[in-house]
Design an enzyme around this catalytic site. Structure first.
Site, PDB file in Angstrom:
ATOM      1  CD  GLU A  60      -1.744   1.131   1.066  1.00  0.00           C
ATOM      2  OE1 GLU A  60      -1.013   1.150   0.063  1.00  0.00           O
ATOM      3  OE2 GLU A  60      -1.384   1.591   2.177  1.00  0.00           O
ATOM      4  CG  HIS A 129       5.628  -6.185  -3.215  1.00  0.00           C
ATOM      5  ND1 HIS A 129       6.179  -5.799  -2.029  1.00  0.00           N
ATOM      6  CD2 HIS A 129       5.583  -5.065  -3.994  1.00  0.00           C
ATOM      7  CE1 HIS A 129       6.479  -4.500  -2.082  1.00  0.00           C
ATOM      8  NE2 HIS A 129       6.110  -4.038  -3.259  1.00  0.00           N
TER       9      HIS A 129
END
Length: 320
Positions: A60, A129
């Protein structure tokens, strides 16, 4: 006019922007051949090719870092982070570089970067998540934070974000991806950033909610004379719409799925306390998740604010 869900509406906004402006590029994990983890970018790789829809490594910080460089040198990148909980690895790139590029360069560079990411709980996925940490990002000057409520507004807000000269974090409520279908125009249109909307007019109490909590709030206020406001853009926040509503109702309840302490609802409460104190007829109440990490699947429904909690807050403030 087609009836689309949010996945389809966002895909359409991206497709139109890429066809109109060849500076728009997409990068992220599995966004190309697989079409993204939720298939939001489905078909774009085939239409625009590997140079404009770029599959990246699982990194990321590299995704956001590369996108900042692209933006600084004239492209308009759209970086997808698969889930908001994964963006923490890129926190340094976003906060140290992306949001400061304009001020650091004294206006010589800007960073027209859009970061798209699913966020929020309720799909019963593993740890990291289902995060709802939007308040962390609203604290950063120079970063616009957007939460679309449904397909129509998702397309218009994303189109506006893709034309914005500075970084935008576009938080897509995961639970709403396929829950709601709305009529969505096939032609391009924008929904202005930084403006709230009154979803339901009322006179007795103002309720502010966003993301997946908006629909839950609308269900909960049935039978109440409640005015429901959806900010849509959390930062910059549209305080004028809030204050105009409070001048009429004199009462405020804020609903969000992030933990209570330090959640963005606290900022809304502070605005109301500072600028509408003499209008208020009762305490400002917040309905939020407990100050705990998002639990695993079996406990998620107990973690998220429930309609009965919202109604209890309405009953309490209406007693004043």
């Amino acid at each position: 006019m087609p009836q689309l869900n949010m996945v389809q509406a966002i895909n359409l906004a991206l497709r139109e922007a890429m066809a109109r402006d060849d500076r728009v590029v997409i990068l992220g994990e599995d966004v190309g051949k697989d079409g993204g983890v939720f298939r939001v970018t489905d078909g774009l790789y085939e239409q625009f090719g590997a140079e404009r829809v770029i599959d990246t490594p699982l990194a990321e910080s590299a995704i956001v870092g590369a996108a900042i460089g692209m933006a600084a040198y004239g492209l308009r990148p759209v970086a997808e982070i698969q889930f908001l909980g994964f963006i923490y690895a890129a926190f340094d790139q976003l906060l140290t570089h992306a949001v400061r590029l304009r001020t650091r360069s004294r206006g010589r560079f800007s960073c027209p970067l859009v970061i798209r990411t699913p966020y929020g709980a309720g799909i019963k996925a593993p740890e990291l998540h289902e995060e709802s940490s939007e308040a962390l990002f609203c604290h950063q000057p120079g970063l616009t934070v957007v939460v679309p409520p449904g397909p129509y507004h998702a397309k218009g807000l994303l189109t506006a974000a893709l034309r914005h000269p500075d970084p935008v974090l576009f938080l897509e409520p995961t639970r709403l991806y396929r829950m709601i279908r709305e009529e969505v125009p096939e032609e391009e249109y924008t929904v202005p950033l930084g403006r709230a909307r009154i979803v339901r007019p009322g006179n007795a109490v103002t309720v502010v909610a966003w993301g997946s909590m908006l629909q839950r709030t609308l269900d909960a206020v049935t039978g109440y004379d409640a005015e429901v406001i959806d900010p849509m853009t959390l930062s910059p926040f549209d305080s004028a719409t809030l204050l105009a509503s409070l001048a009429k109702t004199g009462r405020l309840v804020i609903v969000h799925e992030a933990p209570l302490t330090g959640g963005f609802g606290a900022e809304i409460a502070a605005i109301a306390a500072a600028e509408a104190m003499l209008m208020l007829r009762g305490p400002i109440l917040r309905v939020a998740a407990p100050d705990l990490p998002v639990p695993l699947a079996k406990l998620v429904d107990h973690y998220l604010p429930q309609p009965e909690q919202i109604r209890a807050a309405l009953d309490e403030v209406l007693r004043y």
